[in-house]
Design a protein around this motif. Sequence first.
Motif, PDB file in Angstrom:
ATOM      1  N   ALA A 162       0.826  -1.211   0.000  1.00 14.50           N
ATOM      2  CA  ALA A 162       0.000   0.000   0.000  1.00 14.50           C
ATOM      3  C   ALA A 162       0.860   1.261   0.000  1.00 14.50           C
ATOM      4  O   ALA A 162       0.680   2.159  -0.821  1.00 14.50           O
ATOM      5  CB  ALA A 162      -0.924  -0.019   1.217  1.00 14.50           C
ATOM      6  N   VAL A 163       1.834   1.340   0.902  1.00 17.72           N
ATOM      7  CA  VAL A 163       2.691   2.527   0.973  1.00 17.72           C
ATOM      8  C   VAL A 163       3.688   2.522  -0.184  1.00 17.72           C
ATOM      9  O   VAL A 163       3.811   3.493  -0.934  1.00 17.72           O
ATOM     10  CB  VAL A 163       3.441   2.582   2.330  1.00 17.72           C
ATOM     11  N   GLY A 184       8.307  -9.309  -3.015  1.00 19.72           N
ATOM     12  CA  GLY A 184       8.503 -10.711  -2.677  1.00 19.72           C
ATOM     13  C   GLY A 184       8.013 -11.733  -3.683  1.00 19.72           C
ATOM     14  O   GLY A 184       8.008 -12.923  -3.378  1.00 19.72           O
ATOM     15  N   LYS A 188       4.645  -9.549  -8.502  1.00 23.74           N
ATOM     16  CA  LYS A 188       4.692  -8.177  -7.974  1.00 23.74           C
ATOM     17  C   LYS A 188       5.760  -7.365  -8.704  1.00 23.74           C
ATOM     18  O   LYS A 188       5.562  -6.190  -9.005  1.00 23.74           O
ATOM     19  CB  LYS A 188       4.963  -8.197  -6.465  1.00 23.74           C
ATOM     20  N   TYR A 204      13.266  -9.948  -3.821  1.00 23.93           N
ATOM     21  CA  TYR A 204      14.322 -10.073  -2.807  1.00 23.93           C
ATOM     22  C   TYR A 204      14.590 -11.521  -2.406  1.00 23.93           C
ATOM     23  O   TYR A 204      15.581 -11.807  -1.732  1.00 23.93           O
ATOM     24  CB  TYR A 204      14.012  -9.199  -1.578  1.00 23.93           C
ATOM     25  N   ASN A 227      10.548   0.253   4.136  1.00 25.16           N
ATOM     26  CA  ASN A 227       9.360  -0.377   4.710  1.00 25.16           C
ATOM     27  C   ASN A 227       9.690  -1.690   5.398  1.00 25.16           C
ATOM     28  O   ASN A 227       8.819  -2.303   5.999  1.00 25.16           O
ATOM     29  CB  ASN A 227       8.330  -0.660   3.599  1.00 25.16           C
ATOM     30  N   CYS A 249      10.269   4.169   7.496  1.00 22.34           N
ATOM     31  CA  CYS A 249       8.815   4.152   7.642  1.00 22.34           C
ATOM     32  C   CYS A 249       8.375   2.893   8.380  1.00 22.34           C
ATOM     33  O   CYS A 249       7.483   2.940   9.234  1.00 22.34           O
ATOM     34  CB  CYS A 249       8.200   4.208   6.247  1.00 22.34           C
ATOM     35  N   TYR A 255       8.952  -7.604  12.541  1.00 25.43           N
ATOM     36  CA  TYR A 255       7.810  -7.419  13.455  1.00 25.43           C
ATOM     37  C   TYR A 255       7.470  -8.688  14.232  1.00 25.43           C
ATOM     38  O   TYR A 255       6.887  -8.618  15.298  1.00 25.43           O
ATOM     39  CB  TYR A 255       6.572  -6.917  12.702  1.00 25.43           C
ATOM     40  N   MET A 280       9.829   8.137  10.751  1.00 22.13           N
ATOM     41  CA  MET A 280       8.623   8.968  10.553  1.00 22.13           C
ATOM     42  C   MET A 280       7.396   8.291  11.153  1.00 22.13           C
ATOM     43  O   MET A 280       7.317   7.075  11.257  1.00 22.13           O
ATOM     44  CB  MET A 280       8.351   9.203   9.066  1.00 22.13           C
ATOM     45  N   VAL A 282       3.202   8.835  10.484  1.00 23.57           N
ATOM     46  CA  VAL A 282       2.275   9.564   9.620  1.00 23.57           C
ATOM     47  C   VAL A 282       1.448  10.590  10.398  1.00 23.57           C
ATOM     48  O   VAL A 282       1.126  11.664   9.872  1.00 23.57           O
ATOM     49  CB  VAL A 282       1.378   8.580   8.827  1.00 23.57           C
ATOM     50  N   ASN A 330      -0.979  -9.857   0.064  1.00 22.05           N
ATOM     51  CA  ASN A 330      -1.666  -8.693  -0.520  1.00 22.05           C
ATOM     52  C   ASN A 330      -0.831  -8.062  -1.621  1.00 22.05           C
ATOM     53  O   ASN A 330       0.396  -8.104  -1.611  1.00 22.05           O
ATOM     54  CB  ASN A 330      -1.905  -7.639   0.564  1.00 22.05           C
TER      55      ASN A 330
HETATM   56  N1  LIG Z   1       5.627   5.105  10.061  1.00 29.97           N
HETATM   57  C1  LIG Z   1       4.346   5.203   9.728  1.00 29.97           C
HETATM   58  O1  LIG Z   1       3.666   6.166  10.073  1.00 29.97           O
HETATM   59  C2  LIG Z   1       3.757   4.110   8.904  1.00 29.97           C
HETATM   60  C3  LIG Z   1       2.456   4.223   8.384  1.00 29.97           C
HETATM   61  C4  LIG Z   1       1.974   3.168   7.545  1.00 29.97           C
HETATM   62  C5  LIG Z   1       2.784   2.064   7.308  1.00 29.97           C
HETATM   63  N2  LIG Z   1       4.010   1.996   7.876  1.00 29.97           N
HETATM   64  C6  LIG Z   1       4.908   0.872   7.601  1.00 29.97           C
HETATM   65  O2  LIG Z   1       5.100   0.812   6.201  1.00 29.97           O
HETATM   66  C7  LIG Z   1       5.322  -0.525   5.804  1.00 29.97           C
HETATM   67  C8  LIG Z   1       4.317  -0.899   4.701  1.00 29.97           C
HETATM   68  O3  LIG Z   1       3.008  -0.835   5.241  1.00 29.97           O
HETATM   69  P1  LIG Z   1       1.739  -1.109   4.308  1.00 29.97           P
HETATM   70  O4  LIG Z   1       0.555  -0.764   5.107  1.00 29.97           O
HETATM   71  O5  LIG Z   1       1.960  -0.460   2.994  1.00 29.97           O
HETATM   72  O6  LIG Z   1       1.786  -2.676   4.149  1.00 29.97           O
HETATM   73  P2  LIG Z   1       1.967  -3.457   2.769  1.00 29.97           P
HETATM   74  O7  LIG Z   1       3.313  -3.090   2.218  1.00 29.97           O
HETATM   75  O8  LIG Z   1       0.767  -3.245   1.933  1.00 29.97           O
HETATM   76  O9  LIG Z   1       1.942  -4.965   3.257  1.00 29.97           O
HETATM   77  C9  LIG Z   1       3.023  -5.525   3.918  1.00 29.97           C
HETATM   78  C10 LIG Z   1       4.010  -6.133   2.910  1.00 29.97           C
HETATM   79  O10 LIG Z   1       5.252  -6.343   3.549  1.00 29.97           O
HETATM   80  C11 LIG Z   1       5.961  -7.294   2.808  1.00 29.97           C
HETATM   81  N3  LIG Z   1       6.762  -8.127   3.715  1.00 29.97           N
HETATM   82  C12 LIG Z   1       6.327  -8.933   4.706  1.00 29.97           C
HETATM   83  N4  LIG Z   1       7.382  -9.529   5.315  1.00 29.97           N
HETATM   84  C13 LIG Z   1       8.494  -9.095   4.665  1.00 29.97           C
HETATM   85  C14 LIG Z   1       9.903  -9.351   4.825  1.00 29.97           C
HETATM   86  N5  LIG Z   1      10.358 -10.181   5.780  1.00 29.97           N
HETATM   87  N6  LIG Z   1      10.750  -8.736   3.983  1.00 29.97           N
HETATM   88  C15 LIG Z   1      10.305  -7.889   3.022  1.00 29.97           C
HETATM   89  N7  LIG Z   1       8.997  -7.600   2.831  1.00 29.97           N
HETATM   90  C16 LIG Z   1       8.110  -8.194   3.654  1.00 29.97           C
HETATM   91  C17 LIG Z   1       4.930  -8.138   2.047  1.00 29.97           C
HETATM   92  O11 LIG Z   1       5.155  -7.979   0.649  1.00 29.97           O
HETATM   93  P3  LIG Z   1       6.189  -8.893  -0.185  1.00 29.97           P
HETATM   94  O12 LIG Z   1       5.346  -9.884  -0.925  1.00 29.97           O
HETATM   95  O13 LIG Z   1       6.858  -7.913  -1.076  1.00 29.97           O
HETATM   96  O14 LIG Z   1       7.103  -9.552   0.805  1.00 29.97           O
HETATM   97  C18 LIG Z   1       3.587  -7.508   2.424  1.00 29.97           C
HETATM   98  O15 LIG Z   1       2.700  -7.442   1.364  1.00 29.97           O
HETATM   99  C19 LIG Z   1       5.208  -1.376   7.059  1.00 29.97           C
HETATM  100  O16 LIG Z   1       6.492  -1.603   7.558  1.00 29.97           O
HETATM  101  C20 LIG Z   1       4.417  -0.501   8.002  1.00 29.97           C
HETATM  102  O17 LIG Z   1       4.662  -0.800   9.344  1.00 29.97           O
HETATM  103  C21 LIG Z   1       4.503   2.987   8.653  1.00 29.97           C
END
Ligand SMILES: NC(=O)c1ccc[n+]([C@@H]2O[C@H](COP(=O)([O-])OP(=O)(O)OC[C@H]3O[C@@H](n4cnc5c(N)ncnc54)[C@H](OP(=O)(O)O)[C@@H]3O)[C@@H](O)[C@H]2O)c1
Length: 339
Positions: A162-163, A184, A188, A204, A227, A249, A255, A280, A282, A330
């Motif tokens: 999503a991000v 992954g 994708k 990766y 991310n 981010c 996690y 950061m 949000v 996703n």
């Molecule tokens: N700081 C903030 O304010 C803030 C706000 C929103 C989100 N975030 C962070 O931004 C990141 C993305 O969030 P999102 O909501 O957009 O989720 P997302 O990217 O839509 O979903 C999570 C994705 O992470 C990947 N993933 C899972 N385990 C992994 C690993 N070991 N190595 C590499 N990739 C892995 C998966 O894709 P693959 O198939 O590519 O592995 C999964 O689809 C997260 O870390 C989240 O915590 C931070």
Amino acid sequence: MSAALPASGREWHLVARPHGWPKAEDFALREAPVTAPGEGRVLVRNLYFSVDPYMRGRMNDVKSYTPPFKLDHPMDGGAVGEVIASNAEGFAVGDHVLHGLGWREYAEVPAERAVKVDESLAPLSAYLGVLGMTGLTAYAGLFEVASFKEGDAVFVSGAAGAVGSQVGQMARIKGASRVIGSAGSDEKVRLLVEEYGFDAAFNYHDGPVVEQLRAAAPDGIDVYFDNVGGEHLEAAISSLNLHGRVTVCGMIAQYNATEPPPGPRNLALVIGKRLRIQGMLVNDHAALQPQFVQEVAGWLASGELKYRETFVEGIENGFDAFLGLLRGENTGKMIVSLA
Ligand SMILES: NC(=O)c1ccc[n+]([C@@H]2O[C@H](COP(=O)([O-])OP(=O)(O)OC[C@H]3O[C@@H](n4cnc5c(N)ncnc54)[C@H](OP(=O)(O)O)[C@@H]3O)[C@@H](O)[C@H]2O)c1
């Protein structure tokens, strides 16, 4: 007010704190009574709710920027629904609202915590993703935190999420010299290049990130939008050019870790390259919201910016949706649909 409210609705409770990967036994879908909204409140039938990686942190009993979920209480998070009873000025039955009481079928929401959304401008689910929290994260993280400027070469991990998917496309639209993404799966990776216009992308799982990134960005990178953390961050530090910037981010790779993960072994490069690595949240960037909505709505209307959503149907599949998100099932925003 309106008559004939449902007697009860289902909601997800955290019943045990997960150690490592969350298990089905850590959660319970329970029935709770639905009551008419109190003074200044609305009763909402949720149509969509968001599952997000940060929720994994809220399942631990540790002090953080958001409080932990309470055991045996409904979990919460972003949701969009329809007002089915109103006891608040300015809200009518039939209004659609964005609010913070997801993970349940019915939510009694204080009016000041409900924001009306317009289905004629965008599909309701978009207010949880591309026009919502994850979209703003991408926008603020790239333009404000990483101080992106035209000509920068940008690398983003989690690039089909999503991000990440929005970060890469926003960088392209604003004149990045090169946009590189990692994800992954081969499917994708194809999406990033063929549909989102990334210049290069890699899976990766195919080999060391440091080598794949170097091949994809032979002239280095100026911005890394992290991310994922771990191996990705270390590889990015190696590829960053002088005065490069990193937006930290998320670190989804750790996690579910049960031991403290190792730090980047090449952190000393920060000195000579004069890198800036900045975390950061949000929520600190709410002031950007009007500018974000205006600009992103324009890009969506022109077709310059694309997005995907992955819907999991039915509240009973809420836990599976969350686990699927952590496993990468996703593409784009992961959303539970109750519509
Ligand atoms: N700081 C903030 O304010 C803030 C706000 C929103 C989100 N975030 C962070 O931004 C990141 C993305 O969030 P999102 O909501 O957009 O989720 P997302 O990217 O839509 O979903 C999570 C994705 O992470 C990947 N993933 C899972 N385990 C992994 C690993 N070991 N190595 C590499 N990739 C892995 C998966 O894709 P693959 O198939 O590519 O592995 C999964 O689809 C997260 O870390 C989240 O915590 C931070």
